[in-house]
Design an enzyme around this catalytic site. Structure first.
Site, PDB file in Angstrom:
ATOM      1  N   HIS A  12      33.447  23.347  -0.485  1.00  0.00           N
ATOM      2  CA  HIS A  12      32.995  22.754  -1.894  1.00  0.00           C
ATOM      3  C   HIS A  12      31.881  24.147  -2.910  1.00  0.00           C
ATOM      4  O   HIS A  12      31.810  24.032  -3.715  1.00  0.00           O
ATOM      5  CB  HIS A  12      32.287  21.747  -1.955  1.00  0.00           C
ATOM      6  CG  HIS A  12      33.139  20.211  -1.082  1.00  0.00           C
ATOM      7  ND1 HIS A  12      33.556  19.619  -0.721  1.00  0.00           N
ATOM      8  CD2 HIS A  12      33.168  19.064  -3.037  1.00  0.00           C
ATOM      9  CE1 HIS A  12      33.985  19.300  -0.833  1.00  0.00           C
ATOM     10  NE2 HIS A  12      33.824  18.631  -2.079  1.00  0.00           N
ATOM     11  N   GLU A  29      41.958  15.686  -0.017  1.00  0.00           N
ATOM     12  CA  GLU A  29      41.190  16.092   0.933  1.00  0.00           C
ATOM     13  C   GLU A  29      40.749  15.061   2.211  1.00  0.00           C
ATOM     14  O   GLU A  29      40.253  15.468   2.895  1.00  0.00           O
ATOM     15  CB  GLU A  29      39.448  16.449   0.234  1.00  0.00           C
ATOM     16  CG  GLU A  29      39.399  17.147  -1.083  1.00  0.00           C
ATOM     17  CD  GLU A  29      38.433  16.992  -1.213  1.00  0.00           C
ATOM     18  OE1 GLU A  29      36.929  16.116  -1.446  1.00  0.00           O
ATOM     19  OE2 GLU A  29      38.297  17.678  -2.996  1.00  0.00           O
TER      20      GLU A  29
END
Length: 221
Positions: free
Chosen positions: A100, A67
C-alpha cells in the site's frame, strides 16, 4: 444476505461486530430512517449505479478479491512450510502493508499534504493494514476458505478506519463509546468460536503442513 447456518456469513460477522460503534455512529448521523435506508440499499438502481462506478468496483470487489488471493491464498501456503503457521500469519501482512506504499507516491506527486504528514499517514496505514492482514490470514487458516477474508476486506474498505475522534465529540458520546467497547469485546469473545476449524471441514493449508511433517500447528485445531 446471510442465511441461518451459512458458514461463510459466520466468518463475515466478525468485522461487523467489531464495527458496532462505527455502525451506530453511521445510523445516528444518517438523515434518513431505517426503512428509507433499506429501500435505498436494496434498490436495483442503486446497485446498478455502484456497478458502473469504477472506484466502487475497485474498492469493494477487485481489490479485496485480488489482494486476498495474492497475500492469503498464494503467499501463506508458500511461507507456512518454511516458517510455520504462527510466523507466517505475522510475516505475510508485512508484505501486504508494503503493497500500500504506492499511496505515498500518489500523494507526493499531487502534493496533497506536507512530506512529513504524508509519511506519517503512510506509517499509520502500514500499521493498520498489517494488523488487518494478520486477521484475514488467521481467518484463511482457521476456515480454509477465501470467501471470509474477501467479504471482511470488502466490508472494511467500505467502512474505512473508525472515526474515533468524531465519536469522542459526538452529542450522543456515551452510548456511542459503549457501542465501540461492546463491539471490541464481542469480537474478541467470538473470534475463536466463529472460526473453529471443526465448523469448516478440511483445511487445505493445515493438510499441506501435515504432509510437510508439521502436525502440531495450533491454529489448525
Amino acid at each position: 444476505m446471510c442465511l441461518m447456518g451459512d458458514r461463510n456469513c459466520e466468518m463475515a460477522r466478525g468485522p461487523r461486530i467489531l464495527f458496532l460503534g462505527p455502525l451506530m455512529q453511521l445510523s445516528m448521523d444518517c438523515p434518513c430512517d431505517l426503512a428509507d435506508g433499506l429501500k435505498v440499499v436494496l434498490a436495483p438502481r442503486s446497485w446498478a449505479r455502484c456497478l458502473m462506478d469504477m472506484r466502487w468496483l475497485r474498492n469493494q470487489v477487485i481489490a479485496p478479491l485480488t489482494e486476498e488471493l495474492v497475500f492469503r491464498a498464494c503467499m501463506l501456503p508458500m511461507l507456512a512450510p518454511c516458517t510455520g503457521l504462527g510466523p507466517a500469519v505475522f510475516t505475510c501482512p508485512l508484505f501486504f502493508g508494503v503493497a500500500h506504499f504506492h499511496h505515498i507516491f500518489e500523494q507526493l506527486r499531487f502534493r496533497q499534504s506536507s512530506v512529513g504528514s504524508i509519511f506519517l499517514s503512510a506509517a499509520f496505514q502500514f500499521s493498520y493494514t498489517a494488523v488487518f492482514g494478520a486477521y484475514t490470514a488467521f481467518l484463511f487458516i482457521r476456515t480454509g476458505h477465501l470467501i471470509g477474508p474477501v467479504l471482511c476486506h470488502s466490508f472494511c474498505n467500505y467502512m474505512g478506519f473508525p472515526a474515533v475522534c468524531a465519536a469522542l465529540e459526538h452529542p450522543q458520546r456515551r452510548p456511542l463509546l459503549a457501542g465501540y467497547a461492546l463491539g471490541v469485546g464481542l469480537f474478541l469473545l467470538l473470534l475463536q468460536p466463529l472460526t473453529d476449524p471443526k465448523l469448516y471441514g478440511s483445511l487445505p493449508l493445515c493438510v499441506l503442513l501435515e504432509q510437510a511433517g508439521d502436525s502440531e500447528a495450533p491454529l489448525c485445531s
